[in-house]
Design an enzyme around this catalytic site. Structure first.
Site, PDB file in Angstrom:
ATOM      1  N   GLU A 281      -3.542   7.562  -5.938  1.00 33.36           N
ATOM      2  CA  GLU A 281      -3.524   6.798  -7.188  1.00 33.36           C
ATOM      3  C   GLU A 281      -4.579   7.367  -8.127  1.00 33.36           C
ATOM      4  O   GLU A 281      -5.735   7.457  -7.728  1.00 33.36           O
ATOM      5  CB  GLU A 281      -3.768   5.315  -6.904  1.00 33.36           C
ATOM      6  CG  GLU A 281      -2.625   4.727  -6.083  1.00 33.36           C
ATOM      7  CD  GLU A 281      -2.749   3.234  -5.775  1.00 33.36           C
ATOM      8  OE1 GLU A 281      -3.759   2.623  -6.170  1.00 33.36           O
ATOM      9  OE2 GLU A 281      -1.832   2.701  -5.145  1.00 33.36           O
TER      10      GLU A 281
ATOM     11  N   HIS B 230      -0.643  -0.043  -9.890  1.00 32.24           N
ATOM     12  CA  HIS B 230      -1.349  -0.931  -8.961  1.00 32.24           C
ATOM     13  C   HIS B 230      -1.817  -2.203  -9.679  1.00 32.24           C
ATOM     14  O   HIS B 230      -3.020  -2.482  -9.782  1.00 32.24           O
ATOM     15  CB  HIS B 230      -2.536  -0.199  -8.314  1.00 32.24           C
ATOM     16  CG  HIS B 230      -3.007  -0.828  -7.032  1.00 32.24           C
ATOM     17  ND1 HIS B 230      -3.525  -0.096  -5.993  1.00 32.24           N
ATOM     18  CD2 HIS B 230      -3.037  -2.112  -6.617  1.00 32.24           C
ATOM     19  CE1 HIS B 230      -3.852  -0.917  -5.000  1.00 32.24           C
ATOM     20  NE2 HIS B 230      -3.561  -2.139  -5.358  1.00 32.24           N
TER      21      HIS B 230
ATOM     22  N   ARG C  42       0.839  -1.199   0.000  1.00 30.78           N
ATOM     23  CA  ARG C  42       0.000   0.000   0.000  1.00 30.78           C
ATOM     24  C   ARG C  42       0.874   1.249   0.000  1.00 30.78           C
ATOM     25  O   ARG C  42       1.896   1.303   0.701  1.00 30.78           O
ATOM     26  CB  ARG C  42      -0.899   0.054   1.248  1.00 30.78           C
ATOM     27  CG  ARG C  42      -2.205  -0.690   1.086  1.00 30.78           C
ATOM     28  CD  ARG C  42      -3.118  -0.080   0.007  1.00 30.78           C
ATOM     29  NE  ARG C  42      -4.321  -0.841  -0.233  1.00 30.78           N
ATOM     30  CZ  ARG C  42      -4.424  -1.891  -1.052  1.00 30.78           C
ATOM     31  NH1 ARG C  42      -3.387  -2.328  -1.722  1.00 30.78           N
ATOM     32  NH2 ARG C  42      -5.589  -2.501  -1.219  1.00 30.78           N
TER      33      ARG C  42
HETATM   34  O1  LIG Z   1      -5.659  -5.146  -1.895  1.00 31.35           O
HETATM   35  C1  LIG Z   1      -5.662  -5.775  -2.949  1.00 31.35           C
HETATM   36  O2  LIG Z   1      -6.357  -6.794  -3.109  1.00 31.35           O
HETATM   37  C2  LIG Z   1      -4.756  -5.355  -4.053  1.00 31.35           C
HETATM   38  O3  LIG Z   1      -4.109  -4.165  -3.743  1.00 31.35           O
HETATM   39  C3  LIG Z   1      -5.450  -5.276  -5.387  1.00 31.35           C
HETATM   40  O4  LIG Z   1      -6.370  -4.237  -5.490  1.00 31.35           O
HETATM   41  P1  LIG Z   1      -7.322  -4.200  -6.771  1.00 31.35           P
HETATM   42  O5  LIG Z   1      -8.388  -5.230  -6.581  1.00 31.35           O
HETATM   43  O6  LIG Z   1      -7.897  -2.813  -6.815  1.00 31.35           O
HETATM   44  O7  LIG Z   1      -6.478  -4.494  -7.969  1.00 31.35           O
END
Ligand SMILES: O=C(O)[C@H](O)COP(=O)(O)O
Length: 432
Positions: free
Chosen positions: A265, A283, A236
């Site tokens: 983000e 991400h 994170r």
């Molecule tokens: O916490 C999570 O599962 C990951 O960071 C992925 O996030 P996302 O589902 O937005 O890709």
């Protein structure tokens, strides 16, 4: 657990189609709407009993307060920091996630970034596209024989460790919950952060973002690291302080950073993203077909189980049954509410990621309020063993952090709380 009526669910992000299919097959009406503004979501949400999100939908207190009959917020993925779990819990809305669906994908991306940092693959590829043939500029280093520090030894940390060991790396780590004797079986030596920082050639973080992990790598910790340490954050944004990271990159204290996540983000910090020793992704940790299929399926099946009264798998908050909130004692971002009668233990069907047990649990954790005595734990587990309750593993996280809660992970779904009642009584006597 009584069945919960859910007729309409809103999916507000790109979630694998299997999620919609499973929900519809179980008689739930599903609407998909992506890229909604906060105002759109506030206007829309009152018509739904359930909401399924990933990390981009910010389910703030404003959104939660605008809900009418919302029963469930399902996170198709792991992190619930985009959901105001406290506000949801206060409104009696269950929040659940799917903590294991994207473990492998997140670990693989972490390893990709670690290796890309060591061999400058993205920079070399860009140089080639610009028409260059530069064999001197991109001199790298082997992973073999280097030390990798893993901060956060849950599911993903474990998978990263075993993969990087196969490249000949020595893995060391830190986790306040997973016991050192457990991580030793994965080849990870645990130590304090103070001991860890100066040893590492590479550091990767795998913790949730919470007050105790925000800015874990900051000016002070970077100063304690080996000069030129390379860092990766696929967990994170904010666990590595972005301003401190930029300063460390500029001074050469940090030799490179692989970043998949950012405080904001998309990131506004262009100086960081554009730094020549930074490689970054938007991400993408969970963005594989496999992870998305698992997360979409898991969240749909968990919701269906809940609707059918089969239990709450993966819940990070549960509907309050009593007065006492125990979550705040656990120093975790998750909140658990349950009935606590006279200090007696409670069975909560909770996401096992709360304690990130080293082995897969079905999601049952047994909490014991106790007089902060680690000696109590063997008595309690002995009691459970005598009664034939199987335990996969157990820990006393609260005792470690100095407060008064014990937790036992149960290997099977007990379902019937009644079966536990005699134990509850006896354990309560033990605890006073
Ligand atoms: O916490 C999570 O599962 C990951 O960071 C992925 O996030 P996302 O589902 O937005 O890709």
């Amino acid at each position: 657990m009584a069945p919960i009526s859910i007729k309409r669910i809103l999916i507000s992000e790109s979630v694998d189609p299997c999620c919609k299919k499973i929900l519809q097959e179980n008689g739930i009406q599903v609407t998909e709407k992506q890229n909604m503004s906060k105002d759109d979501l506030i206007a829309e949400i009152k018509d739904y009993d359930g909401l399924v999100v990933r990390s981009a939908t910010k389910v703030t207190a404003d959104v939660i307060n605008a809900t009418g009959n919302l029963q469930i917020i399902g996170r198709a993925g792991t992190g619930v920091d985009n959901v105001d779990v406290d506000a949801a819990t206060k409104k009696g809305i269950i929040v659940m996630n799917t903590p294991s669906g994207n473990t492998i994908s997140a670990a693989e991306l972490t390893c990709t970034l670690l290796m890309s940092l060591s061999r400058h693959v993205p920079q070399a590829a860009m140089s080639m596209k610009a028409g260059n043939w530069d064999r001197k500029k991109f001199m790298g280093a082997e992973m073999y024989g280097k030390i990798l520090g893993i901060v956060g030894l849950g599911r993903i940390g474990k998978e990263v460790a075993t993969r990087m060991q196969s490249f000949g790396m020595k893995t060391i780590g830190y986790d306040p919950i997973t016991p050192p004797e457990v991580t030793a079986t994965w080849g990870v030596d645990q130590m304090s952060l103070e001991q860890l920082w100066p040893q590492c050639d590479y550091i990767t973080v795998h913790t949730p973002l919470m007050p105790s992990t925000a800015g874990l790598l900051n000016d002070t910790s970077f100063a304690k690291c080996k000069k030129g340490v390379k860092v990766v954050n696929c967990a994170r944004g904010g666990i590595i302080d972005e301003d401190a990271l930029l300063r460390a990159l500029e001074s050469g204290q940090c030799g490179g950073a692989g970043l998949d996540v950012f405080v904001e983000e998309p990131p506004k910090n262009r100086a960081l993203v554009n730094h020549p020793n930074v490689i970054s992704c938007p991400h993408l940790g969970a963005s594989t077909k496999e992870a998305q299929a698992r997360c979409g399926q898991d969240i749909a099946l968990q919701i269906v189980d809940m609707v059918m009264g089969k239990g709450l798998v993966g819940a990070v908050s549960i509907r309050a049954q009593g007065e006492t909130q125990i979550g705040s004692n656990l120093e975790r971002p998750y909140r658990a509410t349950g009935s606590v009668q006279g200090g007696a233990p409670v069975l909560l069907e909770l996401n096992h990621s709360v304690f990130r047990q080293p082995v897969s649990l079905t999601g049952n954790l047994l909490f014991f309020k106790a007089a902060a005595s680690p000696q109590l734990l063997p008595s309690v587990t002995g009691l459970l063993a005598t009664a034939g309750v199987e335990m996969e593993s157990f820990s006393a996280p609260a005792a470690r952090s100095g407060d008064q809660w014990f937790c036992v992970g149960l290997s099977s779904l007990l379902g019937d709380l009644g079966a536990l009642k005699p134990l509850v009584k006896e354990a309560a006597q033990l605890s006073v």
